[in-house]
Motif scaffolding. Structure first.
Motif, short mmCIF file in Angstrom:
data_model
loop_
_atom_site.label_atom_id
_atom_site.label_comp_id
_atom_site.label_asym_id
_atom_site.label_seq_id
_atom_site.Cartn_x
_atom_site.Cartn_y
_atom_site.Cartn_z
N ILE A 132 0.81 -1.22 0.00
CA ILE A 132 0.00 0.00 0.00
C ILE A 132 0.84 1.27 0.00
N ASN A 133 2.17 1.10 0.09
CA ASN A 133 3.02 2.29 0.03
C ASN A 133 4.42 1.90 -0.44
N ASN A 134 5.23 2.91 -0.70
CA ASN A 134 6.56 2.70 -1.24
C ASN A 134 7.48 2.00 -0.25
N PHE A 135 7.30 2.25 1.03
CA PHE A 135 8.13 1.61 2.07
C PHE A 135 7.97 0.09 2.02
N PHE A 136 6.73 -0.38 2.02
CA PHE A 136 6.48 -1.82 1.98
C PHE A 136 6.89 -2.41 0.63
N ALA A 137 6.82 -1.60 -0.43
CA ALA A 137 7.25 -2.07 -1.74
C ALA A 137 8.73 -2.44 -1.72
N LYS A 138 9.54 -1.57 -1.13
CA LYS A 138 10.98 -1.83 -1.05
C LYS A 138 11.27 -3.05 -0.19
N LYS A 139 10.54 -3.20 0.92
CA LYS A 139 10.74 -4.35 1.79
C LYS A 139 10.42 -5.66 1.06
N ALA A 140 9.36 -5.65 0.26
CA ALA A 140 8.96 -6.86 -0.46
C ALA A 140 10.03 -7.28 -1.46
N ILE A 141 10.58 -6.33 -2.20
CA ILE A 141 11.61 -6.65 -3.18
C ILE A 141 12.89 -7.09 -2.49
N GLU A 142 13.23 -6.46 -1.38
CA GLU A 142 14.42 -6.86 -0.61
C GLU A 142 14.32 -8.31 -0.15
N LYS A 143 13.09 -8.77 0.12
CA LYS A 143 12.90 -10.14 0.61
C LYS A 143 12.68 -11.14 -0.52
N GLY A 144 12.80 -10.67 -1.76
CA GLY A 144 12.81 -11.62 -2.87
C GLY A 144 11.59 -11.67 -3.76
N ALA A 145 10.62 -10.79 -3.57
CA ALA A 145 9.47 -10.78 -4.48
C ALA A 145 9.93 -10.37 -5.87
N ASP A 146 9.29 -10.92 -6.90
CA ASP A 146 9.65 -10.59 -8.28
C ASP A 146 8.93 -9.34 -8.78
N GLY A 147 7.74 -9.10 -8.24
CA GLY A 147 6.95 -7.97 -8.69
C GLY A 147 6.04 -7.47 -7.60
N LEU A 148 5.33 -6.39 -7.90
CA LEU A 148 4.50 -5.72 -6.91
C LEU A 148 3.09 -5.48 -7.42
N ILE A 149 2.17 -5.48 -6.48
CA ILE A 149 0.80 -5.06 -6.76
C ILE A 149 0.55 -3.83 -5.90
N ALA A 150 0.45 -2.69 -6.53
CA ALA A 150 0.25 -1.43 -5.82
C ALA A 150 -1.23 -1.25 -5.54
N VAL A 151 -1.61 -1.40 -4.28
CA VAL A 151 -3.01 -1.29 -3.89
C VAL A 151 -3.26 0.15 -3.47
N ALA A 152 -3.84 0.92 -4.37
CA ALA A 152 -4.03 2.35 -4.16
C ALA A 152 -5.40 2.64 -3.55
N ALA A 153 -5.68 3.91 -3.36
CA ALA A 153 -6.96 4.33 -2.81
C ALA A 153 -8.10 3.84 -3.70
N GLY A 154 -9.19 3.41 -3.06
CA GLY A 154 -10.37 3.00 -3.81
C GLY A 154 -10.45 1.53 -4.12
N ALA A 155 -9.42 0.76 -3.77
CA ALA A 155 -9.45 -0.68 -4.04
C ALA A 155 -10.42 -1.38 -3.08
N GLY A 156 -10.95 -2.50 -3.50
CA GLY A 156 -11.85 -3.26 -2.65
C GLY A 156 -11.11 -4.02 -1.57
N GLY A 157 -11.80 -4.31 -0.47
CA GLY A 157 -11.17 -5.03 0.62
C GLY A 157 -10.07 -4.20 1.25
N HIS A 158 -9.01 -4.85 1.76
CA HIS A 158 -7.91 -4.11 2.37
C HIS A 158 -7.27 -3.20 1.33
N ALA A 159 -7.23 -1.90 1.61
CA ALA A 159 -6.73 -0.94 0.63
C ALA A 159 -5.98 0.19 1.32
N GLY A 160 -5.10 0.82 0.56
CA GLY A 160 -4.35 1.95 1.07
C GLY A 160 -5.07 3.26 0.79
#
Length: 320
Positions: A132-160
């Motif tokens: 939901i933000n750039n901070f968590f995006a960097k953490k995910a890639i550092e831990k080995g994720a290949d790609g990201l899903i940016a959950v922005a405002a207005g998304a259904g369910g858990h959203a940023g």
């Protein structure tokens, strides 16, 4: 465009169907893939846990048969969502099934773990992590994720709460890998807009709830057809994490949608795959702000065909 692994290339439409808690099932996933978009399903939707292997077998065998019969127009790959939260006591079992069936794409959420990513990479799978933000995006890639899903405002369910313009721009300053955008996307023109701002894929959820194949009640589907962004409430009450929900379902549960108390994140619980609180998922309906464009309950094939038509029309309009 980004550096995309082979499994994410050559889709007929740059769309990922988001994994819908309780709602997504093999029928929905298979039809999404056959229609040319990535179909996804939470592992926890299979209950009891043993059902996950049955579902993975059904999905892989059905899509293999479809591809054999349609070599010139194969199905898109499918994805399984893993809730990487400490209360999910099914994670080890479900990951064993993911590895056994070599699920091509795994979407991780509510936590990022190196060991999970390594298990998926062991057979050549691809990991997309939602953030939901750039901070968590960097953490995910550092831990080995290949790609990201940016959950922005207005998304259904858990959203940023981040604007998609800000979120995508900040991520693209340092990351050139696979990137999907989630938040109020339900038309082909919006899919193209997501790409224009730097995403590779649009991540669509709420619109797929209003399809015949989705495992949602008729009342839920009709509420999406009848509703618009004014009917969406952003609250942390139901799971402890802020998310978007349909106002009519909150009212039906006897609560005032304009005066909801704050939730407690420590109550979030995915033990045994039962979800945080049964009421939160069975009686309160998650939904995003993009439902104003959903005007009917239809089939997955018809909806994706509409998306594709709108996408091409939007591209042509820009060239005039």
């Amino acid at each position: 465009m980004s550096k995309l692994p082979p499994v994410l290339r050559n889709l007929s439409l740059p769309v990922i169907g988001s994994p819908l808690f309780i709602i997504s099932n093999p029928k929905l996933v298979i039809e999404q893939c056959k229609a040319g978009v990535i179909g996804a399903m939470p592992a926890l939707n299979a209950r009891p846990a043993a059902q996950l292997e049955e579902w993975l077998h059904e999905i892989t065998e059905t899509l293999a048969a479809y591809n054999k019969a349609n070599p010139d127009k194969p199905a898109a790959p499918f994805a399984i969502n893993q809730i990487v939260h400490k209360s999910n006591d099914r994670l080890q079992h479900d990951m064993e099934m993911v590895v056994k069936y070599k699920v091509p794409i795994v979407i991780t959420s509510l936590g990022a773990r190196t060991d999970v990513n390594e298990a998926i990479h062991s057979y050549g799978g691809v990991v997309l992590h939602d953030i939901i933000n750039n901070f968590f995006a960097k953490k995910a890639i550092e831990k080995g994720a290949d790609g990201l899903i940016a959950v922005a405002a207005g998304a259904g369910g858990h959203a940023g709460v981040k604007s998609p313009f800000a979120l995508i721009q900040e991520i693209r300053q340092w990351f050139d890998g696979p990137l999907a955008l989630s938040g109020s996307i339900s038309t082909g023109g919006q899919v193209l807009a997501a790409q224009a701002m730097g995403a590779d894929f649009a991540y669509i959820g709420s619109a797929f709830i209003a399809t015949h194949e989705a495992r949602a009640s008729d009342a839920y589907k009709q509420a999406i057809v009848d509703g618009n962004s004014d009917d969406i409430v952003y609250s942390s009450l139901f799971t402890g994490v802020h998310g978007n929900y349909l106002k009519p379902s909150i009212i039906a549960a006897g609560m005032d949608p304009d005066n909801l108390p704050e939730g407690d994140v420590t109550t979030m619980n995915f033990a045994g795959g039962e979800g945080s609180k049964s009421k939160a998922w069975k009686d309160i309906w998650g939904c995003g702000q993009g439902i104003g464009a959903v005007t009917e309950v239809t089939s997955v094939a018809s909806y994706v065909a509409k998306l594709r038509r709108e996408y091409e029309e939007a591209k042509a309009a820009l060239l005039k």
